[in-house]
Design a protein around this motif. Structure first.
Motif, PDB file in Angstrom:
ATOM      1  N   ARG A   1      -2.137  -0.389  14.076  1.00 29.29           N
ATOM      2  CA  ARG A   1      -1.076  -0.717  13.030  1.00 29.29           C
ATOM      3  C   ARG A   1      -1.843  -2.039  12.313  1.00 29.29           C
ATOM      4  O   ARG A   1      -1.799  -2.073  11.180  1.00 29.29           O
ATOM      5  CB  ARG A   1       0.344  -0.992  13.657  1.00 29.29           C
ATOM      6  N   LEU A   2      -2.372  -3.084  13.156  1.00 33.66           N
ATOM      7  CA  LEU A   2      -2.726  -4.121  12.755  1.00 33.66           C
ATOM      8  C   LEU A   2      -4.091  -3.698  11.672  1.00 33.66           C
ATOM      9  O   LEU A   2      -4.184  -4.152  10.458  1.00 33.66           O
ATOM     10  CB  LEU A   2      -3.439  -5.138  13.682  1.00 33.66           C
ATOM     11  N   TYR A   3      -4.853  -2.971  12.285  1.00 29.97           N
ATOM     12  CA  TYR A   3      -6.127  -2.540  11.712  1.00 29.97           C
ATOM     13  C   TYR A   3      -5.887  -1.824  10.197  1.00 29.97           C
ATOM     14  O   TYR A   3      -6.196  -2.028   9.226  1.00 29.97           O
ATOM     15  CB  TYR A   3      -6.890  -1.389  12.308  1.00 29.97           C
ATOM     16  N   ASP A   4      -4.808  -0.982  10.183  1.00 31.92           N
ATOM     17  CA  ASP A   4      -4.379  -0.155   8.941  1.00 31.92           C
ATOM     18  C   ASP A   4      -3.553  -1.298   7.940  1.00 31.92           C
ATOM     19  O   ASP A   4      -3.824  -1.065   6.865  1.00 31.92           O
ATOM     20  CB  ASP A   4      -3.247   0.881   9.190  1.00 31.92           C
ATOM     21  N   ALA A  10      -7.509 -11.852   9.510  1.00 33.35           N
ATOM     22  CA  ALA A  10      -8.371 -12.446   8.493  1.00 33.35           C
ATOM     23  C   ALA A  10      -9.691 -11.751   8.528  1.00 33.35           C
ATOM     24  O   ALA A  10     -10.616 -11.823   7.746  1.00 33.35           O
ATOM     25  CB  ALA A  10      -8.704 -13.963   9.079  1.00 33.35           C
ATOM     26  N   SER A  11     -10.192 -11.407   9.761  1.00 34.26           N
ATOM     27  CA  SER A  11     -11.490 -10.720  10.056  1.00 34.26           C
ATOM     28  C   SER A  11     -11.698  -9.330   9.376  1.00 34.26           C
ATOM     29  O   SER A  11     -12.664  -8.796   9.415  1.00 34.26           O
ATOM     30  CB  SER A  11     -11.602 -10.536  11.481  1.00 34.26           C
ATOM     31  N   MET A  12     -10.387  -8.577   8.971  1.00 33.82           N
ATOM     32  CA  MET A  12     -10.299  -7.345   8.554  1.00 33.82           C
ATOM     33  C   MET A  12      -9.948  -7.299   6.993  1.00 33.82           C
ATOM     34  O   MET A  12      -9.879  -6.297   6.314  1.00 33.82           O
ATOM     35  CB  MET A  12      -9.656  -6.593   9.166  1.00 33.82           C
ATOM     36  N   THR A  13      -9.823  -8.594   6.113  1.00 32.65           N
ATOM     37  CA  THR A  13      -9.415  -8.456   4.825  1.00 32.65           C
ATOM     38  C   THR A  13     -10.054  -9.777   4.226  1.00 32.65           C
ATOM     39  O   THR A  13     -10.299 -10.939   4.924  1.00 32.65           O
ATOM     40  CB  THR A  13      -8.059  -8.468   4.708  1.00 32.65           C
ATOM     41  N   GLY A  44      -5.751  -1.979   4.492  1.00 31.51           N
ATOM     42  CA  GLY A  44      -5.147  -1.570   3.142  1.00 31.51           C
ATOM     43  C   GLY A  44      -4.298  -2.592   2.381  1.00 31.51           C
ATOM     44  O   GLY A  44      -3.936  -1.986   1.514  1.00 31.51           O
ATOM     45  N   ALA A  45      -4.427  -3.795   3.009  1.00 29.98           N
ATOM     46  CA  ALA A  45      -3.633  -4.759   2.127  1.00 29.98           C
ATOM     47  C   ALA A  45      -4.152  -4.947   0.622  1.00 29.98           C
ATOM     48  O   ALA A  45      -3.350  -4.984  -0.289  1.00 29.98           O
ATOM     49  CB  ALA A  45      -3.571  -6.117   3.040  1.00 29.98           C
ATOM     50  N   VAL A  46      -5.409  -5.017   0.621  1.00 30.99           N
ATOM     51  CA  VAL A  46      -5.875  -5.208  -1.015  1.00 30.99           C
ATOM     52  C   VAL A  46      -5.305  -3.990  -1.688  1.00 30.99           C
ATOM     53  O   VAL A  46      -5.178  -4.133  -2.889  1.00 30.99           O
ATOM     54  CB  VAL A  46      -7.429  -5.299  -0.942  1.00 30.99           C
ATOM     55  N   GLY A  47      -5.662  -2.767  -1.515  1.00 33.86           N
ATOM     56  CA  GLY A  47      -5.500  -1.573  -1.843  1.00 33.86           C
ATOM     57  C   GLY A  47      -3.873  -1.412  -2.292  1.00 33.86           C
ATOM     58  O   GLY A  47      -3.659  -0.783  -3.439  1.00 33.86           O
ATOM     59  N   VAL A  78      -1.737 -12.426  -0.785  1.00 29.63           N
ATOM     60  CA  VAL A  78      -1.860 -13.414   0.516  1.00 29.63           C
ATOM     61  C   VAL A  78      -0.808 -12.949   1.754  1.00 29.63           C
ATOM     62  O   VAL A  78      -0.062 -11.994   1.324  1.00 29.63           O
ATOM     63  CB  VAL A  78      -0.887 -14.586  -0.031  1.00 29.63           C
ATOM     64  N   ILE A  79      -1.677 -12.924   3.031  1.00 26.74           N
ATOM     65  CA  ILE A  79      -0.808 -12.609   3.928  1.00 26.74           C
ATOM     66  C   ILE A  79      -0.306 -13.805   4.883  1.00 26.74           C
ATOM     67  O   ILE A  79      -1.393 -14.664   5.120  1.00 26.74           O
ATOM     68  CB  ILE A  79      -1.665 -11.710   4.759  1.00 26.74           C
ATOM     69  N   ILE A  80       0.726 -13.758   5.312  1.00 24.93           N
ATOM     70  CA  ILE A  80       1.295 -14.964   6.254  1.00 24.93           C
ATOM     71  C   ILE A  80       1.228 -14.187   7.537  1.00 24.93           C
ATOM     72  O   ILE A  80       1.943 -13.341   7.575  1.00 24.93           O
ATOM     73  CB  ILE A  80       2.726 -15.400   5.596  1.00 24.93           C
ATOM     74  N   ALA A  81       0.777 -14.856   8.520  1.00 23.73           N
ATOM     75  CA  ALA A  81       0.775 -14.061   9.933  1.00 23.73           C
ATOM     76  C   ALA A  81       1.375 -15.117  10.778  1.00 23.73           C
ATOM     77  O   ALA A  81       0.784 -16.150  11.218  1.00 23.73           O
ATOM     78  CB  ALA A  81      -0.805 -13.796  10.079  1.00 23.73           C
ATOM     79  N   GLY A  82       2.311 -14.903  11.627  1.00 23.36           N
ATOM     80  CA  GLY A  82       2.896 -15.654  12.561  1.00 23.36           C
ATOM     81  C   GLY A  82       2.757 -15.201  13.900  1.00 23.36           C
ATOM     82  O   GLY A  82       2.946 -13.894  14.100  1.00 23.36           O
ATOM     83  N   ALA A  83       2.280 -15.979  14.900  1.00 25.66           N
ATOM     84  CA  ALA A  83       1.973 -15.594  16.113  1.00 25.66           C
ATOM     85  C   ALA A  83       2.321 -16.550  17.185  1.00 25.66           C
ATOM     86  O   ALA A  83       2.050 -17.790  16.936  1.00 25.66           O
ATOM     87  CB  ALA A  83       0.692 -14.896  16.259  1.00 25.66           C
ATOM     88  N   GLY A  84       2.596 -16.067  18.373  1.00 28.79           N
ATOM     89  CA  GLY A  84       3.032 -17.137  19.486  1.00 28.79           C
ATOM     90  C   GLY A  84       1.772 -16.925  20.745  1.00 28.79           C
ATOM     91  O   GLY A  84       1.249 -15.794  20.470  1.00 28.79           O
ATOM     92  N   GLY A  85       1.684 -17.616  21.365  1.00 24.39           N
ATOM     93  CA  GLY A  85       0.922 -17.598  22.646  1.00 24.39           C
ATOM     94  C   GLY A  85      -0.492 -17.514  22.444  1.00 24.39           C
ATOM     95  O   GLY A  85      -1.038 -18.279  21.690  1.00 24.39           O
TER      96      GLY A  85
END
Length: 162
Positions: free
Chosen positions: A47-50, A78-81, A54-57, A62-69
């Motif tokens: 799901r992350l890869y897709d 960021a490594s894929m877009t 696919g975000a640009v297309g 802009v992508i805001i990514a929130g994560a813990g731990g």
């Protein structure tokens, strides 16, 4: 809010919504079209890869990514877009979000992630930063952002009384 979705807000789990909703609310207040998705770097890697590839297309800017731990979601995204990725460290129980902050901010050279503050302030600022990025090519949004900033300034008291 109208128009095409320009900002993607992703988070590692539904529990991160308590923090990430502040980014969404900030974008809503500024009239910026956005989407919110649960995308786990560890539990839903496809799901992350897709999403990231696919975000640009799909028209995201802009992508805001929130994560813990371990907080790998912003960096892996960021490594894929080529889109700007704004990382929001979500406060963790074990280390109060310091683990998340360090995971996001310590990206290797060549894979940038703009890293915001831990928790709610970071989510709000991520929304504002995303709007600022978009406003460089959107005069109407620039005006809304300027008005938001003016209202914020005007709300600050000049004295300690009343």
């Amino acid at each position: 809010m109208s128009g095409a979705v320009e900002v993607g807000i992703i988070m590692g789990s539904r529990s991160d919504w308590d923090t990430m909703r502040h980014a969404a609310e900030t974008l809503e207040a500024l009239g910026v079209a956005h989407e919110c998705k649960v995308v786990s770097a560890h539990r839903t890697p496809q799901r992350l890869y897709d999403y990231a590839t696919g975000a640009v297309g799909r028209g995201l800017k802009v992508i805001i990514a929130g994560a813990g731990g371990a907080a790998h979601l912003p960096g892996m995204t960021a490594s894929m877009t080529r889109l700007p990725v704004l990382g929001v460290p979500v406060e963790s129980k074990a280390l109060k979000g310091m683990d998340s902050l360090l995971s996001i901010v310590q990206m290797p050279g060549g894979i940038p992630v703009a890293t915001l503050a831990i928790g709610k302030p970071g989510a709000i600022n991520a929304g504002l930063l995303a709007a600022s990025i978009l406003a460089t090519n959107d005069p109407a949004l620039a005006d809304r952002l300027d008005a938001w900033r003016t209202r914020q300034t005007d709300a600050v008291a000049e004295t300690v009384e009343d």
